[in-house]
Design a protein around this motif. Structure first.
Motif, PDB file in Angstrom:
ATOM      1  N   GLU A 115       0.923  -0.659  -0.453  1.00  0.00           N
ATOM      2  CA  GLU A 115      -0.028   0.130   0.012  1.00  0.00           C
ATOM      3  C   GLU A 115       0.904   1.611  -0.165  1.00  0.00           C
ATOM      4  O   GLU A 115       0.039   2.175  -0.810  1.00  0.00           O
ATOM      5  CB  GLU A 115      -0.724  -0.195   0.907  1.00  0.00           C
ATOM      6  CG  GLU A 115      -2.225  -0.910   1.256  1.00  0.00           C
ATOM      7  CD  GLU A 115      -2.950  -0.947   0.000  1.00  0.00           C
ATOM      8  OE1 GLU A 115      -3.234   0.530  -0.251  1.00  0.00           O
ATOM      9  OE2 GLU A 115      -3.275  -2.253  -0.627  1.00  0.00           O
ATOM     10  N   LEU A 116       2.235   1.340   0.630  1.00  0.00           N
ATOM     11  CA  LEU A 116       3.055   2.202   1.007  1.00  0.00           C
ATOM     12  C   LEU A 116       3.478   2.869  -1.158  1.00  0.00           C
ATOM     13  O   LEU A 116       3.717   3.967  -1.032  1.00  0.00           O
ATOM     14  CB  LEU A 116       3.826   2.496   2.302  1.00  0.00           C
ATOM     15  CG  LEU A 116       4.081   2.086   3.561  1.00  0.00           C
ATOM     16  CD1 LEU A 116       4.529   2.186   3.666  1.00  0.00           C
ATOM     17  CD2 LEU A 116       2.582   3.573   3.588  1.00  0.00           C
ATOM     18  N   LEU A 117       3.863   0.979  -1.018  1.00  0.00           N
ATOM     19  CA  LEU A 117       4.516   1.316  -2.333  1.00  0.00           C
ATOM     20  C   LEU A 117       3.592   2.091  -3.471  1.00  0.00           C
ATOM     21  O   LEU A 117       4.111   2.619  -4.313  1.00  0.00           O
ATOM     22  CB  LEU A 117       5.273   0.026  -2.925  1.00  0.00           C
ATOM     23  CG  LEU A 117       6.395  -0.637  -1.871  1.00  0.00           C
ATOM     24  CD1 LEU A 117       6.693  -1.813  -2.377  1.00  0.00           C
ATOM     25  CD2 LEU A 117       7.563   0.648  -2.186  1.00  0.00           C
ATOM     26  N   LYS A 118       2.352   1.630  -3.487  1.00  0.00           N
ATOM     27  CA  LYS A 118       1.101   1.848  -4.723  1.00  0.00           C
ATOM     28  C   LYS A 118       0.876   3.816  -4.077  1.00  0.00           C
ATOM     29  O   LYS A 118       0.935   4.426  -5.175  1.00  0.00           O
ATOM     30  CB  LYS A 118      -0.341   1.265  -3.738  1.00  0.00           C
ATOM     31  CG  LYS A 118      -0.271  -0.022  -4.759  1.00  0.00           C
ATOM     32  CD  LYS A 118      -1.126  -0.629  -4.149  1.00  0.00           C
ATOM     33  CE  LYS A 118      -2.595  -0.472  -4.607  1.00  0.00           C
ATOM     34  NZ  LYS A 118      -3.277  -1.282  -4.411  1.00  0.00           N
ATOM     35  N   ALA A 158      16.285   5.881  -1.209  1.00  0.00           N
ATOM     36  CA  ALA A 158      15.933   5.278  -2.608  1.00  0.00           C
ATOM     37  C   ALA A 158      16.099   3.844  -2.436  1.00  0.00           C
ATOM     38  O   ALA A 158      16.022   2.974  -2.529  1.00  0.00           O
ATOM     39  CB  ALA A 158      17.062   5.901  -3.866  1.00  0.00           C
ATOM     40  N   LYS A 159      17.990   4.256  -1.423  1.00  0.00           N
ATOM     41  CA  LYS A 159      18.232   2.783  -0.903  1.00  0.00           C
ATOM     42  C   LYS A 159      17.123   2.159   0.191  1.00  0.00           C
ATOM     43  O   LYS A 159      17.227   0.183  -0.108  1.00  0.00           O
ATOM     44  CB  LYS A 159      19.380   2.848  -0.063  1.00  0.00           C
ATOM     45  CG  LYS A 159      19.986   1.458   0.676  1.00  0.00           C
ATOM     46  CD  LYS A 159      21.053   2.055   1.148  1.00  0.00           C
ATOM     47  CE  LYS A 159      22.040   0.697   0.927  1.00  0.00           C
ATOM     48  NZ  LYS A 159      21.298  -0.115   2.191  1.00  0.00           N
ATOM     49  N   ALA A 160      16.572   2.717   1.008  1.00  0.00           N
ATOM     50  CA  ALA A 160      15.613   2.189   1.778  1.00  0.00           C
ATOM     51  C   ALA A 160      14.236   1.436   0.931  1.00  0.00           C
ATOM     52  O   ALA A 160      13.935   0.102   1.490  1.00  0.00           O
ATOM     53  CB  ALA A 160      14.597   2.979   2.811  1.00  0.00           C
ATOM     54  N   ASP A 161      13.626   2.466  -0.105  1.00  0.00           N
ATOM     55  CA  ASP A 161      13.048   1.025  -1.080  1.00  0.00           C
ATOM     56  C   ASP A 161      13.118   0.112  -1.510  1.00  0.00           C
ATOM     57  O   ASP A 161      12.448  -0.820  -1.729  1.00  0.00           O
ATOM     58  CB  ASP A 161      12.537   2.454  -2.137  1.00  0.00           C
ATOM     59  CG  ASP A 161      11.630   3.828  -1.648  1.00  0.00           C
ATOM     60  OD1 ASP A 161      11.273   3.363  -0.355  1.00  0.00           O
ATOM     61  OD2 ASP A 161      12.084   4.606  -2.612  1.00  0.00           O
ATOM     62  N   SER A 162      14.192   0.243  -2.028  1.00  0.00           N
ATOM     63  CA  SER A 162      15.498  -0.970  -2.847  1.00  0.00           C
ATOM     64  C   SER A 162      14.945  -1.478  -1.506  1.00  0.00           C
ATOM     65  O   SER A 162      14.520  -2.903  -2.231  1.00  0.00           O
ATOM     66  CB  SER A 162      16.519  -0.147  -3.414  1.00  0.00           C
ATOM     67  OG  SER A 162      16.668  -1.288  -3.770  1.00  0.00           O
ATOM     68  N   ASP A 163      15.953  -1.384  -0.932  1.00  0.00           N
ATOM     69  CA  ASP A 163      15.989  -2.733   0.150  1.00  0.00           C
ATOM     70  C   ASP A 163      14.361  -3.128   0.879  1.00  0.00           C
ATOM     71  O   ASP A 163      14.125  -4.570   1.085  1.00  0.00           O
ATOM     72  CB  ASP A 163      16.533  -2.281   1.382  1.00  0.00           C
ATOM     73  CG  ASP A 163      17.938  -1.779   1.482  1.00  0.00           C
ATOM     74  OD1 ASP A 163      18.456  -2.721   0.596  1.00  0.00           O
ATOM     75  OD2 ASP A 163      18.531  -1.291   2.282  1.00  0.00           O
ATOM     76  N   PHE A 164      13.758  -2.369   0.673  1.00  0.00           N
ATOM     77  CA  PHE A 164      12.241  -2.689   0.894  1.00  0.00           C
ATOM     78  C   PHE A 164      11.583  -3.663   0.756  1.00  0.00           C
ATOM     79  O   PHE A 164      10.658  -4.544   0.836  1.00  0.00           O
ATOM     80  CB  PHE A 164      11.462  -1.292   1.971  1.00  0.00           C
ATOM     81  CG  PHE A 164       9.652  -1.688   1.665  1.00  0.00           C
ATOM     82  CD1 PHE A 164       9.522  -1.935   3.034  1.00  0.00           C
ATOM     83  CD2 PHE A 164       8.736  -1.914   1.174  1.00  0.00           C
ATOM     84  CE1 PHE A 164       8.084  -2.449   4.066  1.00  0.00           C
ATOM     85  CE2 PHE A 164       7.614  -1.703   1.139  1.00  0.00           C
ATOM     86  CZ  PHE A 164       6.905  -2.254   2.529  1.00  0.00           C
ATOM     87  N   ILE A 165      11.704  -3.331  -0.932  1.00  0.00           N
ATOM     88  CA  ILE A 165      11.568  -4.390  -2.379  1.00  0.00           C
ATOM     89  C   ILE A 165      11.846  -6.047  -2.255  1.00  0.00           C
ATOM     90  O   ILE A 165      11.208  -6.847  -1.857  1.00  0.00           O
ATOM     91  CB  ILE A 165      11.489  -3.791  -3.250  1.00  0.00           C
ATOM     92  CG1 ILE A 165      10.688  -2.265  -3.612  1.00  0.00           C
ATOM     93  CG2 ILE A 165      10.971  -4.346  -4.168  1.00  0.00           C
ATOM     94  CD1 ILE A 165      10.350  -1.687  -4.416  1.00  0.00           C
ATOM     95  N   GLU A 166      13.192  -5.926  -1.527  1.00  0.00           N
ATOM     96  CA  GLU A 166      14.385  -6.658  -2.039  1.00  0.00           C
ATOM     97  C   GLU A 166      13.388  -6.988  -0.709  1.00  0.00           C
ATOM     98  O   GLU A 166      13.493  -8.653  -0.653  1.00  0.00           O
ATOM     99  CB  GLU A 166      15.784  -6.629  -1.479  1.00  0.00           C
ATOM    100  CG  GLU A 166      16.364  -7.849  -1.621  1.00  0.00           C
ATOM    101  CD  GLU A 166      17.493  -7.626  -1.809  1.00  0.00           C
ATOM    102  OE1 GLU A 166      18.405  -8.463  -1.643  1.00  0.00           O
ATOM    103  OE2 GLU A 166      18.005  -5.707  -2.195  1.00  0.00           O
ATOM    104  N   GLN A 167      13.828  -7.274   0.231  1.00  0.00           N
ATOM    105  CA  GLN A 167      13.266  -8.082   1.771  1.00  0.00           C
ATOM    106  C   GLN A 167      11.927  -8.125   1.698  1.00  0.00           C
ATOM    107  O   GLN A 167      11.882  -9.324   2.573  1.00  0.00           O
ATOM    108  CB  GLN A 167      13.335  -6.651   3.170  1.00  0.00           C
ATOM    109  CG  GLN A 167      12.473  -7.221   4.938  1.00  0.00           C
ATOM    110  CD  GLN A 167      14.200  -8.988   5.178  1.00  0.00           C
ATOM    111  OE1 GLN A 167      15.197  -8.468   4.799  1.00  0.00           O
ATOM    112  NE2 GLN A 167      13.705  -9.907   4.964  1.00  0.00           N
ATOM    113  N   LEU A 168      10.964  -8.227   1.597  1.00  0.00           N
ATOM    114  CA  LEU A 168       9.343  -8.352   1.105  1.00  0.00           C
ATOM    115  C   LEU A 168       9.626  -9.916   0.036  1.00  0.00           C
ATOM    116  O   LEU A 168       8.678 -10.689   0.578  1.00  0.00           O
ATOM    117  CB  LEU A 168       8.728  -7.040   0.165  1.00  0.00           C
ATOM    118  CG  LEU A 168       8.700  -5.944   1.433  1.00  0.00           C
ATOM    119  CD1 LEU A 168       7.041  -5.140   0.267  1.00  0.00           C
ATOM    120  CD2 LEU A 168       7.388  -6.895   2.355  1.00  0.00           C
TER     121      LEU A 168
END
Length: 519
Positions: A115-118, A158-168
């Motif tokens: 939802e946050l990414l959306k 930007a890094k947090a968004d990338s890590d977040f997606i990878e962790q998911l």
């Protein structure tokens, strides 16, 4: 003398008639006894077979009981495994429930992050591309320090968004992997549970079949025991009949013995009377002959004396001649009398010696006939004893087996038979066991050993034509025994081992053993 022989012949003929009648009576009783003995041998053979069958049933029952115990143990172990499997299933189900809870929590977290990414993606769509927005932020810096700070912040975001997606993505893969493994474990446990249920059903079915078979064997055992009891009763009835016949035979033998003694006594008295009469007759004849001869000699002597006296008288013609004549006549008469007495005494001695010789011959003939009768009687008694001494080996045999064997009342073979066993060579024999208290047994062996008084005696019953009585015999695996008994069913390469305990004899049953004669 003729009267003497006629009297002896009459008494002898009467005795033979009595003995002939007794012999016919004995033959009838002996035939009846042999028939009963044959029936007893058949019953004892059946009894030995029944005891052997009972031993087999007992062994089969013990085997089935052992199998039933093993099945019960297997069922118990299977039930324990089933319980452990169910516990493992429960534990895995709990873990799966916990994993599903975690999955739901992670899924909720993933959904929230999506939802946050959306929202962020929607903001990008409204405000332009993300890179343009980042440039605006950087270019809006008030000074160089603010520029560095804004650049670092944008880099971190930007890094947090990338890590977040990878962790998911990583979390989602781990959840899917864990869920797959637990599903496999559940499938495996379900399969094991099904297999254990099936095994439990099979074991329970086997246990029921084994229980039914054991119940059937118990029924057969009861029927076999009933048959054994029936055969024992029949054997006891026949034994009583045989004992009655033996008593009648003994009574007939006693009667014949009394008749024989009466005949001997009558013969003896007749012989004595004949001897007395013969002696009296011989004495009378000798005395008469001696008297006649003495009178004749006396007359002749007197005539000679008278003639001589006349001659002497004629020569002398005086009284002295007469006296001399009388003296000579007296002397001649005395000599004739002495001679007659001597001849009578000699005739009496000769008659007595002749009578004694005839009496001795008659006694020898009577003794010879008595010896022949005693020998025939002993042979018949030995035959009766050997035929009437058969027993159920077994009883015991059997009990055990049986069998089939017994003590001194069992044997029927003579110990004088020649042995066909070679000393020192091993041979295969069929062995059964018996006790001293079997039906129809006296407890005393053929050779006179009292087994009831000597329960530890190491004795076997044998066929004397194969193993002579009195032999020391080694039974491989069981030790040394004395061949001291026989049995009605012990024929050929068979032995019957004495055991003090009936249960041991039954347990022994019928076995093949190796035997050698030591001496």
């Amino acid at each position: 003398m003729l009267k003497k022989f006629i009297t002896l012949a009459m008494f002898t003929g009467m005795g033979h008639m009595l003995l002939a009648g007794g012999v016919f009576a004995n033959e009838a009783l002996e035939n009846e006894q042999e028939q009963i003995q044959q029936e007893r041998e058949e019953i004892q053979s059946e009894l030995s077979d029944a005891e052997t069958a009972l031993v087999d049933l007992v062994q089969e029952l013990e085997t089935l009981t052992g199998q039933l115990l093993e099945l019960n143990e297997a069922i118990g172990e299977n039930e324990e495994r089933l319980v452990r499997t169910e516990e493992e299933i429960a534990e895995n189900e709990a873990k799966i429930d916990e994993l599903e809870t975690n999955i739901e929590r992670l899924q909720s977290d993933i959904d929230h992050r999506f939802e946050l990414l959306k929202d962020r993606a929607s903001s990008y769509q409204k405000n332009g591309s993300g890179s343009a927005s980042y440039i605006e932020v950087i270019l809006g810096s008030e000074n160089f320090g603010d520029f560095i700070t804004r650049l670092f912040t944008i880099t971190q975001i930007a890094k947090a968004d990338s890590d977040f997606i990878e962790q998911l993505e990583i979390n989602q893969r781990e959840l899917e992997k864990s869920q797959g493994e637990h599903e496999k474990v559940l499938i495996k446990l379900d399969t094991q549970a099904a297999e254990l249920e099936e095994l439990h059903s099979d074991l329970d079915h086997q246990r029921k079949e084994t229980s039914q078979l054991r119940d059937s064997v118990k029924e057969n055992e009861a029927e076999q025991k009933k048959l054994i009891d029936q055969l024992i009763d029949e054997d006891q009835d026949l034994a009583a009949q045989e004992a009655d016949i033996l008593e009648r035979i003994r009574e007939e033998i006693r009667r014949q013995e009394e008749a024989r003694k009466a005949e001997e006594e009558a013969t003896r008295k007749a012989k004595e009377e004949a001897e007395v009469k013969a002696e009296e007759e011989a004495t009378r004849q000798a005395e008469a002959e001696a008297q006649a001869k003495a009178e004749e000699e006396a007359t002749q002597a007197k005539a000679e004396a008278e003639a001589k006296a006349e001659e002497e008288a004629s020569r002398e013609a005086n009284s002295e001649a007469e006296a001399e004549v009388e003296k000579q006549a007296r002397q001649a008469e005395e000599e004739a009398q002495a001679k007659a007495e001597k001849q009578a005494r000699q005739a009496q001695e000769e008659a007595q010696a002749k009578a004694e010789e005839e009496a001795r011959k008659a006694e020898e003939e009577a003794a010879r006939k008595a010896e022949e009768g005693a020998k025939a009687k002993a042979e018949k008694e030995e035959k009766q004893s050997s035929n009437s001494n058969s027993s159920g080996n077994s009883n015991a045999s059997n009990s055990s087996g049986s069998g089939s064997g017994s003590l001194s009342s069992r044997g029927s073979s003579s110990s004088d038979d020649s042995s066909s066993s070679e000393e020192g060579s091993w041979k295969t024999f069929s062995a059964t066991a018996y006790t001293a208290s079997c039906t129809g047994c006296s407890g005393v062996t053929r050779t006179g050993i009292d087994l009831k008084a000597n329960p530890d005696a190491r004795v076997i019953a044998v066929d004397p034509s194969v193993i002579p009585l009195g032999s020391r015999v080694e039974v491989k695996g069981y030790g040394t025994f004395l061949a001291a008994d026989t049995g009605g069913a012990i024929r050929g390469n068979k032995i019957d081992i004495f055991m003090a305990d009936r249960s041991d004899a039954l347990s022994f049953g019928r076995r093949s053993v190796q035997i050698r004669v030591l001496n």
